[in-house]
Design a protein around this motif. Structure first.
Motif, mmCIF file in Angstrom:
data_model
loop_
_atom_site.group_PDB
_atom_site.id
_atom_site.type_symbol
_atom_site.label_atom_id
_atom_site.label_comp_id
_atom_site.label_asym_id
_atom_site.label_seq_id
_atom_site.Cartn_x
_atom_site.Cartn_y
_atom_site.Cartn_z
ATOM 1 N N UNK A 42 1.557 3.817 -1.404
ATOM 2 C CA UNK A 42 0.123 4.014 -1.655
ATOM 3 C C UNK A 42 -0.382 3.304 -2.911
ATOM 4 N N UNK A 43 0.535 2.929 -3.804
ATOM 5 C CA UNK A 43 0.120 2.349 -5.081
ATOM 6 C C UNK A 43 -0.712 1.092 -4.888
ATOM 7 N N UNK A 44 -1.888 1.097 -5.471
ATOM 8 C CA UNK A 44 -2.745 -0.095 -5.422
ATOM 9 C C UNK A 44 -3.340 -0.377 -4.058
ATOM 10 N N UNK A 45 -3.248 0.579 -3.129
ATOM 11 C CA UNK A 45 -3.713 0.334 -1.757
ATOM 12 C C UNK A 45 -5.103 0.933 -1.489
ATOM 13 N N UNK A 46 -5.830 1.271 -2.566
ATOM 14 C CA UNK A 46 -7.102 1.981 -2.421
ATOM 15 C C UNK A 46 -8.057 1.386 -1.398
ATOM 16 N N UNK A 47 -8.281 0.074 -1.486
ATOM 17 C CA UNK A 47 -9.252 -0.556 -0.561
ATOM 18 C C UNK A 47 -8.778 -0.432 0.888
ATOM 19 N N UNK A 49 -6.754 1.823 2.078
ATOM 20 C CA UNK A 49 -6.810 3.228 2.489
ATOM 21 C C UNK A 49 -8.229 3.632 2.855
ATOM 22 N N UNK A 50 -9.203 3.124 2.094
ATOM 23 C CA UNK A 50 -10.601 3.464 2.377
ATOM 24 C C UNK A 50 -11.014 2.975 3.762
ATOM 25 N N UNK A 54 -2.987 1.335 6.264
ATOM 26 C CA UNK A 54 -1.941 1.441 5.247
ATOM 27 C C UNK A 54 -0.584 1.134 5.876
ATOM 28 N N UNK A 197 1.158 -1.210 -11.037
ATOM 29 C CA UNK A 197 -0.261 -1.469 -10.783
ATOM 30 C C UNK A 197 -0.846 -2.152 -12.013
ATOM 31 N N UNK B 46 -4.588 4.913 -10.014
ATOM 32 C CA UNK B 46 -3.261 4.560 -9.529
ATOM 33 C C UNK B 46 -3.308 3.974 -8.136
ATOM 34 N N UNK B 47 -3.984 4.735 -7.267
ATOM 35 C CA UNK B 47 -4.047 4.325 -5.864
ATOM 36 C C UNK B 47 -5.015 3.159 -5.710
ATOM 37 N N UNK B 49 -5.234 0.778 -7.709
ATOM 38 C CA UNK B 49 -4.677 -0.409 -8.354
ATOM 39 C C UNK B 49 -5.370 -0.736 -9.665
ATOM 40 N N UNK B 53 -11.840 3.345 -6.344
ATOM 41 C CA UNK B 53 -12.359 2.979 -5.016
ATOM 42 C C UNK B 53 -13.235 4.150 -4.560
#
Lengths: 272, 264
Positions: A42-47, A49-50, A54, A197, B46-47, B49, B53
């Motif tokens: 999940x690290x750095x996967x925000x965009x 995931x939104x 994933x 990250x 963290x999530x 990056x 978001x």
């Protein structure tokens, strides 16, 4: 001689307590492995995931860094959380005043009674975490005796933080939520020492004030990046590493003495 | 005085006591709110990056608020009973005409108010501070209320276990971590692999958070009912509350019989 005997007795008492809490340790054991396995993808996967995308695969390099990051945190958890609960139990049961009859300084009784047990518990839980995560992905660490240097500094810093929390416990008693939250922040901010990250500048700057960051940075230098442990400056350098650890230890001793002084003056050392 | 009036007065006395205790440690409640807020901010960075978001935070914020209520109920509930056991005052509570369940109802209501106050404050801070685009929908109040009850049911079970299980500190830590990991605070449940989603549905507050997210996203109440989310939330909440109240009564009776109402 009397001091050594008292110290040995406290360590022994701490180990007996730890043994009586073995079921508790077993229950907590999978928690760290689950977090490594869950957080890794999940690290750095925000965009992504939104938008609902994933990739749940684990990367060996990232996971190795995460295991390295979580291991010293396990020690922090064992030292800080369990020392807090034990101290609170003694306050509530009314036995804390007896600590002040010992020939040792009270802060030393509190710290010594936990540190050896926390060390052994960490070895056990970290080994289990390593084994559980290894089932899913290979972990590549460079095992070297040089890692003992940051490990020692991390232990000093953890003792310091546990004494700060203990000092606050003597005054404010039921501070478990704050205690848990402080540990979460220590963990989150120490991540800036790893290339997991890209953190904002303010985060990287603030993270140096936390007790685990330079320790994790030094462990990363030695066990993953194959760098020397002897560099003086930079993230994980010997100077910031030992300055922060010593500062936390001294602050911890001061906070414990101050907390005990306030509680004694209020007459609340062993009652509310 | 009628029985109902007496029972109401007894439950209210427990509620008053809980709220007075909360007021006495208000500084700690504020500190806990700040620490939880910073933790959520850290997790989000963290999530994300290193940046926030917002689209993701809109969907994970209900998870944080649910964790806050659950964690307050479990941690403070456990700490309160364990303090009374260590201090020897739990035995005195048995002199009251109130049943253990009624006393617990009063205590849990006070903890619900504490958890909700912290959750509301943090919700406002994040929505306005981070500029989250949340569309409040009145229908979302139904799963929100059920989620709070579900969280209290979890707290009740943990509190009931204090009387019987010495290692409750570890169990409640693992429980709260599980709610944080699988309840939608890290990521929305819908992005989990299928097997993990099934597991997550058994975790307290997960279904509630999923229902709230669905309603905030514009899906109607009927849709969350027909896809099984809302019925499962109802069943989960009822089961946790029933298990919690029964377990507490059983454990208090057992402790009474075995002399476990004071420090072991």
């Amino acid at each position: 001689m009397r001091t050594l005997t008292a110290l040995r007795n406290e360590i022994r008492k701490g180990l007996i307590f730890a043994w009586s809490e073995r079921l508790q340790i077993l229950i907590e054991m999978p928690m760290f492995a689950v977090f490594v396995i869950l957080l890794g993808p999940l690290l750095g996967q925000g965009e992504n995931l939104a938008s609902g995308r994933v990739d749940w695969s684990l990367n060996s390099q990232t996971t190795s860094a995460m295991v390295l990051w979580f291991t010293p945190f396990i020690f922090f958890y064992m030292q800080v959380v369990k020392m807090f609960w034990r101290l609170l139990g003694e306050i509530q049961a009314g036995t804390l005043e007896q600590v002040f009859l010992s020939p040792l300084p009270p802060w030393l009784v509190a710290a010594a009674g936990r540190v050896a047990a926390a060390f052994l518990e960490t070895l056990f839980v970290a080994a289990a975490t390593y084994a559980m995560v290894s089932v899913f992905v290979g972990i590549h660490l460079h095992w070297t005796a040089a890692a003992l240097v940051p490990a020692f500094a991390i232990m000093i810093a953890a003792i310091g933080l546990s004494l700060i929390i203990a000092g606050a416990t003597l005054v404010y008693k039921r501070i478990q939520i704050v205690n848990d939250g402080v540990l979460m922040m220590v963990m989150i901010f120490s991540a800036s020492a790893l290339p997991l990250i890209h953190v904002p500048g303010w985060w990287a700057a603030a993270s140096h004030a936390f007790p685990l960051t330079d320790g994790v940075g030094s462990l990363y230098n030695v066990m993953i990046a194959n760098r020397s442990v002897a560099s003086a400056w930079g993230l994980g350098g010997l100077v910031p590493l030992f300055t922060i650890s010593t500062a936390y230890l001294l602050a911890g001793i001061g906070a414990f003495i101050l907390g005990a002084h306030v509680a004694k003056n209020r007459g609340t050392l062993a009652r509310y | 005085m009628s029985t109902i009036t007496l029972q109401t007065r007894l439950a209210r006395a427990e509620l008053d006591k809980g709220l007075r205790l909360m007021w006495r440690r208000r500084a700690l409640v504020v500190a806990a709110a700040i620490v939880y807020g910073l933790t959520y901010l850290g997790i989000s960075l963290f999530i994300g990056g290193g940046h926030l978001v917002k689209d993701l935070m809109v969907r994970t914020l209900p998870g944080l608020l649910a964790v806050l209520v659950a964690s307050t109920a479990a941690v403070e509930g456990c700490a309160g009973i364990s303090e009374e056991i260590n201090g020897g005052t739990l035995e005195q509570t048995r002199l009251s005409p109130a049943s253990p369940q009624l006393q617990m109802l009063g205590r849990m209501t006070a903890l619900a108010i504490e958890g909700l106050a912290v959750a509301a404050a943090l919700g406002v801070v994040f929505v306005f501070g981070a500029g989250l685009d949340v569309n409040p929908h009145p229908e979302a109040l139904i799963p929100a209320v059920l989620t709070v009850l579900d969280a209290l049911g979890y707290g009740l079970i943990m509190t009931a276990l204090v009387v019987r299980v010495a290692s409750i500190g570890a169990i409640s830590h693992v429980g709260t971590m599980a709610i944080m990991a699988f309840g939608g605070t890290l990521v929305p449940i819908s992005v989990f692999p299928h097997g993990m989603q099934i597991f997550a549905r058994f975790i307290p507050t997960t279904q509630g958070v999923e229902s709230i997210n669905a309603l905030v996203a514009g899906r109607g109440l009927a849709a969350t009912w027909s896809d099984g989310t809302l019925p499962w939330l109802l069943v989960h909440t009822a089961a946790l509350l029933a298990a919690g109240f029964s377990l507490y009564a059983i454990n208090i009776r057992h402790a009474h019989r075995e002399g476990g109402l004071r420090a072991r």
